[in-house]
Design a protein around this motif. Structure first.
Motif, short mmCIF file in Angstrom:
data_model
loop_
_atom_site.label_atom_id
_atom_site.label_comp_id
_atom_site.label_asym_id
_atom_site.label_seq_id
_atom_site.Cartn_x
_atom_site.Cartn_y
_atom_site.Cartn_z
N LYS A 76 61.47 -10.06 12.55
CA LYS A 76 61.98 -11.41 12.29
C LYS A 76 62.71 -12.00 13.48
CE LYS A 76 62.28 -10.42 7.43
NZ LYS A 76 63.07 -9.85 6.40
N ASP A 77 63.45 -11.18 14.22
CA ASP A 77 64.25 -11.67 15.33
C ASP A 77 63.70 -11.16 16.66
OD1 ASP A 77 66.15 -13.01 13.68
OD2 ASP A 77 67.06 -11.06 13.24
N ARG A 78 63.89 -11.95 17.68
CA ARG A 78 63.47 -11.57 19.02
C ARG A 78 64.33 -10.41 19.52
NH1 ARG A 78 62.18 -15.34 23.99
NH2 ARG A 78 62.56 -13.87 25.67
N ILE A 79 63.71 -9.47 20.20
CA ILE A 79 64.42 -8.34 20.80
C ILE A 79 64.24 -8.46 22.31
CG2 ILE A 79 64.57 -5.83 20.98
CD1 ILE A 79 63.26 -5.72 18.18
N ASP A 80 65.32 -8.72 23.04
CA ASP A 80 65.25 -8.86 24.48
C ASP A 80 65.30 -7.49 25.13
OD1 ASP A 80 65.07 -11.66 24.59
OD2 ASP A 80 67.24 -11.84 24.36
N LEU A 81 64.32 -7.22 25.99
CA LEU A 81 64.22 -5.92 26.65
C LEU A 81 64.32 -6.08 28.16
CD1 LEU A 81 61.13 -4.52 24.68
CD2 LEU A 81 63.55 -4.14 24.18
N LYS A 82 64.72 -5.02 28.82
CA LYS A 82 64.74 -4.99 30.28
C LYS A 82 64.02 -3.72 30.72
CE LYS A 82 67.53 -5.00 34.39
NZ LYS A 82 68.84 -5.20 34.99
N LEU A 83 63.05 -3.88 31.61
CA LEU A 83 62.34 -2.73 32.14
C LEU A 83 63.29 -1.93 33.02
CD1 LEU A 83 59.60 -1.27 32.41
CD2 LEU A 83 59.17 -2.71 34.41
N VAL A 84 63.50 -0.65 32.69
CA VAL A 84 64.44 0.16 33.46
C VAL A 84 63.78 1.31 34.20
CG1 VAL A 84 66.45 -0.43 32.06
CG2 VAL A 84 65.06 1.53 31.42
N GLU A 85 62.54 1.63 33.83
CA GLU A 85 61.87 2.74 34.51
C GLU A 85 60.37 2.67 34.28
OE1 GLU A 85 61.83 7.63 34.33
OE2 GLU A 85 63.44 6.54 33.34
N THR A 86 59.61 3.06 35.28
CA THR A 86 58.16 3.20 35.13
C THR A 86 57.73 4.52 35.76
OG1 THR A 86 57.62 2.12 37.22
CG2 THR A 86 57.75 0.71 35.28
N LYS A 87 56.64 5.06 35.24
CA LYS A 87 56.07 6.27 35.82
C LYS A 87 54.57 6.21 35.64
CE LYS A 87 56.20 11.26 35.88
NZ LYS A 87 56.80 12.49 35.38
N THR A 88 53.84 6.45 36.73
CA THR A 88 52.39 6.49 36.67
C THR A 88 51.95 7.95 36.74
OG1 THR A 88 52.24 4.37 37.81
CG2 THR A 88 50.25 5.70 37.76
N PHE A 89 51.15 8.35 35.76
CA PHE A 89 50.66 9.72 35.69
C PHE A 89 49.30 9.82 36.35
CE2 PHE A 89 53.61 9.03 32.24
CZ PHE A 89 54.40 10.18 32.28
N SER A 90 48.89 11.03 36.75
CA SER A 90 47.62 11.23 37.45
C SER A 90 46.42 10.82 36.59
CB SER A 90 47.47 12.69 37.89
OG SER A 90 47.51 13.55 36.76
N SER A 91 46.60 10.81 35.28
CA SER A 91 45.52 10.41 34.36
C SER A 91 45.30 8.90 34.35
CB SER A 91 45.86 10.87 32.95
OG SER A 91 47.04 10.22 32.50
N GLY A 92 46.21 8.15 34.96
CA GLY A 92 46.14 6.70 34.93
C GLY A 92 47.05 6.07 33.89
N VAL A 123 50.38 4.80 32.31
CA VAL A 123 51.62 4.27 32.86
C VAL A 123 52.69 4.34 31.77
CG1 VAL A 123 52.77 2.26 33.87
CG2 VAL A 123 50.37 2.73 34.41
N GLY A 124 53.79 5.01 32.07
CA GLY A 124 54.92 5.11 31.14
C GLY A 124 55.93 4.02 31.46
N LEU A 125 56.32 3.28 30.45
CA LEU A 125 57.29 2.19 30.60
C LEU A 125 58.51 2.50 29.75
CD1 LEU A 125 54.75 -0.71 30.09
CD2 LEU A 125 55.57 0.17 32.27
N VAL A 126 59.69 2.35 30.32
CA VAL A 126 60.93 2.55 29.57
C VAL A 126 61.69 1.23 29.59
CG1 VAL A 126 63.08 3.84 29.36
CG2 VAL A 126 61.04 4.98 30.23
N TYR A 127 61.96 0.71 28.41
CA TYR A 127 62.70 -0.54 28.27
C TYR A 127 64.02 -0.27 27.57
CZ TYR A 127 58.45 -3.19 29.32
OH TYR A 127 57.35 -3.72 29.93
N GLY A 128 65.09 -0.86 28.08
CA GLY A 128 66.38 -0.83 27.40
C GLY A 128 66.55 -2.14 26.64
N VAL A 129 67.26 -2.07 25.53
CA VAL A 129 67.52 -3.26 24.72
C VAL A 129 68.74 -3.97 25.30
CG1 VAL A 129 68.13 -4.11 22.43
CG2 VAL A 129 66.54 -2.20 22.66
N ARG A 130 68.59 -5.26 25.56
CA ARG A 130 69.71 -6.07 26.06
C ARG A 130 70.60 -6.47 24.89
NH1 ARG A 130 67.92 -9.58 31.08
NH2 ARG A 130 66.13 -8.38 31.74
N ARG A 131 71.89 -6.28 25.07
CA ARG A 131 72.86 -6.69 24.06
C ARG A 131 73.86 -7.64 24.71
NH1 ARG A 131 70.03 -4.22 20.34
NH2 ARG A 131 70.52 -2.09 19.79
N GLY A 132 74.47 -8.51 23.93
CA GLY A 132 75.47 -9.42 24.46
C GLY A 132 74.83 -10.71 24.95
#
Length: 74
Positions: free
Chosen positions: A37-53, A55-64
């Motif tokens: 129902k509500d928008r969740i604001d995220l910030k990309l904090v980390e990425t990792k590319t594996f040999s298989s192709g 891509v791992g993405l880590v997002y933190g939730v923005r608060r405030g």
């Protein structure tokens, strides 16, 4: 399982999202998130590319708001 995840989303109990993107195109599937129902604001904090192709993405939730904005888990 999906019901408990949706409940956690609605109660703002998730501080971090880890999403792996696979290099495969399919014509259908289940959505990652629905009935939000509500928008969740995220910030990309980390990425990792594996040999298989994968891509791992880590997002933190923005608060405030404004200058007080911070990631929920920091």
């Amino acid at each position: 399982m999906r019901k408990i995840i949706l409940l956690f989303l609605q109660l703002c109990l998730i501080d971090e999202y880890r999403i792996n993107v696979n290099p495969i195109v399919v014509g259908g599937g289940k959505p990652l998130f629905k009935n939000i129902k509500d928008r969740i604001d995220l910030k990309l904090v980390e990425t990792k590319t594996f040999s298989s192709g994968v891509v791992g993405l880590v997002y933190g939730v923005r608060r405030g708001e404004g200058n007080e904005e911070r990631l929920a888990w920091k």
